[in-house]
Design an enzyme around this catalytic site. Structure first.
Site, PDB file in Angstrom:
ATOM      1  NE  ARG A   1     -32.990  -2.227 -76.496  1.00  0.00           N
ATOM      2  CZ  ARG A   1     -33.812  -2.046 -77.531  1.00  0.00           C
ATOM      3  NH1 ARG A   1     -33.603  -1.068 -78.390  1.00  0.00           N
ATOM      4  NH2 ARG A   1     -34.852  -2.816 -77.704  1.00  0.00           N
TER       5      ARG A   1
ATOM      6  CE1 TYR B   1     -19.791   1.616 -54.249  1.00  0.00           C
ATOM      7  CE2 TYR B   1     -21.535   0.996 -55.744  1.00  0.00           C
ATOM      8  CZ  TYR B   1     -20.524   1.850 -55.381  1.00  0.00           C
ATOM      9  OH  TYR B   1     -20.255   2.936 -56.165  1.00  0.00           O
TER      10      TYR B   1
ATOM     11  CG  ASP C   1     -20.433  -6.909 -55.476  1.00  0.00           C
ATOM     12  OD1 ASP C   1     -19.327  -7.213 -55.968  1.00  0.00           O
ATOM     13  OD2 ASP C   1     -20.898  -5.754 -55.518  1.00  0.00           O
TER      14      ASP C   1
ATOM     15  CE  LYS D   1     -14.999  -0.259 -58.937  1.00  0.00           C
ATOM     16  NZ  LYS D   1     -16.006  -0.694 -58.005  1.00  0.00           N
TER      17      LYS D   1
HETATM   18  C1  LIG Z   1     -17.417  -0.390 -57.829  1.00  0.00           C
HETATM   19  C2  LIG Z   1     -18.296  -1.410 -57.182  1.00  0.00           C
HETATM   20  C3  LIG Z   1     -19.616  -1.582 -57.578  1.00  0.00           C
HETATM   21  C4  LIG Z   1     -20.255  -0.719 -58.651  1.00  0.00           C
HETATM   22  O1  LIG Z   1     -19.691  -0.983 -59.895  1.00  0.00           O
HETATM   23  P1  LIG Z   1     -19.652   0.103 -61.090  1.00  0.00           P
HETATM   24  O2  LIG Z   1     -18.925  -0.625 -62.164  1.00  0.00           O
HETATM   25  O3  LIG Z   1     -18.936   1.297 -60.556  1.00  0.00           O
HETATM   26  O4  LIG Z   1     -21.066   0.403 -61.420  1.00  0.00           O
HETATM   27  C5  LIG Z   1     -20.375  -2.576 -56.982  1.00  0.00           C
HETATM   28  N1  LIG Z   1     -19.851  -3.360 -56.016  1.00  0.00           N
HETATM   29  C6  LIG Z   1     -18.573  -3.212 -55.598  1.00  0.00           C
HETATM   30  C7  LIG Z   1     -18.051  -4.109 -54.529  1.00  0.00           C
HETATM   31  C8  LIG Z   1     -17.755  -2.240 -56.159  1.00  0.00           C
HETATM   32  O5  LIG Z   1     -16.499  -2.095 -55.730  1.00  0.00           O
END
Ligand SMILES: *Cc1c(COP(=O)(O)O)cnc(C)c1O
Length: 396
Positions: free
Chosen positions: A63, A116, A188, A213
């Site tokens: 962990r 988001y 982000d 992504k």
């Molecule tokens: C998909 C996404 C998230 C969330 O990420 P997960 O891996 O699905 O938890 C956060 N910010 C952006 C800009 C995203 O495209």
């Protein structure tokens, strides 16, 4: 050892392939092993005591870390030009971990409002339960962001580019607000990746990614990461050890493998995004296209000044179409698959109204600026000519 030191200067392609990895690996293998272990053993009682007293860099219990995810963390830190990276099991895990580690009751956090919706939902519904104040201001309204900062503000947060509107934040201006006002700044950067933008160089404190992504890039894993200074990420790593939002060794290896081709893939995503956006902008059935690489985009100048490319996400609107006529275009495409997410090798297409806002009222959708005729296309790495031909037949 080549490129395991994150200060070694290297281009993004070299860093993606080599950074963070040992020059010689177990078994003389060129690839990293997957250590499928939940725990790690000690030769003797004394070796446990040495590990604790000398703070030795080795594993203890799964962990708290595993060797594979540490390789990925070093690679991501090198790609972003940061000292430290902490990997999580998802992008949301990374956001929740970062904010929970740094915020206390009475603190406040300010978001640009195109971030988001789950990130903002976490703050609005959950952080407020712990006495953290949450404010949102219009995206790229820097005066409004400054005005929303109070002596209690601890964090300012934005995405860049935003999704699905693709607004591009002037990263230096954003970082400067944080520095001048003494608040932590978080970007982000999921949609731009370190290939297209390096926010830490502009002075931002933390960069966060949904590695699900572009970083993973193959639509086959979930992961998230926060990159920043060792000092500011120490409490985040500690909290992760308690939360348990860590990647399994198998998942970490998938991410390491995906990252090797990040630069190559991003070149193609950038090229496909631009080619598709240009085609759509010239099509008579298309009312408007949002893509920061187009001169018509409101943030084109900022994007051209600060970003290497604009990625694969393209948002467009079908002229004089209701939601069904818009859905018919989506249902007619043959190459992009219909589904949420972005950043993988396969193109994905969706109607935000249906995919993300179906249960919202028309007034709420208007507030989020999600009209019925909006389509979001996340270009993969297919041939741009094929994507354009496919869209031409779907629109025709
Ligand atoms: C998909 C996404 C998230 C969330 O990420 P997960 O891996 O699905 O938890 C956060 N910010 C952006 C800009 C995203 O495209």
């Amino acid at each position: 050892m080549l490129h395991t030191d994150t200060s070694v200067p290297a281009g993004p392609s070299t860093a993606a392939v080599h950074a963070g990895e040992a020059r010689q690996k177990p078994g003389f293998a060129i690839t990293d092993p997957i250590f499928a272990a939940s725990t790690y053993t000690f030769a003797s009682t004394q070796s446990i005591i040495d590990f604790i007293e000398q703070d030795q860099p080795r594993e203890e219990y799964g962990r708290y870390g595993n060797p594979g995810e540490r390789v990925v963390e070093r690679k991501l830190a090198a790609l972003e030009g940061g000292e430290e990276a902490v990997l999580f099991a998802s992008g949301m895990g990374a956001l929740v971990g970062l904010l929970m580690a740094h915020l206390n009751a009475g603190d406040e956090i300010v978001f640009f409002d195109e971030c988001y919706h789950r990130s903002r939902e976490f703050c609005r519904k959950h952080l407020t339960r712990f006495g953290v104040g949450f404010r949102e201001v219009p995206t790229c309204d820097y005066a409004a962001m400054e005005a929303a900062i109070t002596p209690r503000t601890k964090f300012i947060v934005s995405e860049s580019p935003t999704n699905p509107h693709l607004s591009v934040v002037d990263i230096e201006r954003f970082a400067d607000i944080g520095r001048r006002r003494g608040v932590l700044s978080l970007i982000d950067a999921t949609l731009c990746t370190p290939f297209n933008l390096r926010p830490l160089e502009a002075g931002v404190d933390f960069v966060l990614h949904s590695a699900t992504k572009y970083l993973g890039g193959h639509n086959d894993l979930l992961a998230g990461v926060v990159v920043g200074s060792l000092e500011k990420l120490a409490p985040v790593r500690q909290l992760r050890g308690i939360m348990g939002g860590i990647n399994s060794p198998h998942n970490a290896y998938l991410l390491e493998r995906g990252l090797k081709t990040l630069a190559l893939r991003m070149e193609r995503h950038n090229a496909n995004g631009l080619a598709v956006a240009r085609f759509l902008e010239s099509h008579p059935r298309v009312e408007r296209v949002l893509y920061p690489g187009l001169e018509s985009h409101p943030f084109h100048a900022v994007a051209a000044r600060t970003m290497r490319g604009c990625g694969g996400l393209v948002t467009f609107f079908i002229k004089d179409a209701d939601w069904r006529q818009t859905a018919a275009v989506i249902d007619a495409v043959r190459i992009p698959r219909i589904g949420p997410s972005l950043g993988g090798v396969e193109s994905l297409i969706e109607q935000p109204l249906v995919m993300s806002y179906w249960n919202y009222t028309p007034a709420e959708r208007a507030a989020f600026r999600i009209p019925d005729n909006m389509i979001r296309l996340a270009c993969g790495i297919e041939d741009s000519g094929d994507l354009v031909a496919d869209l031409a037949q779907a629109l025709g």
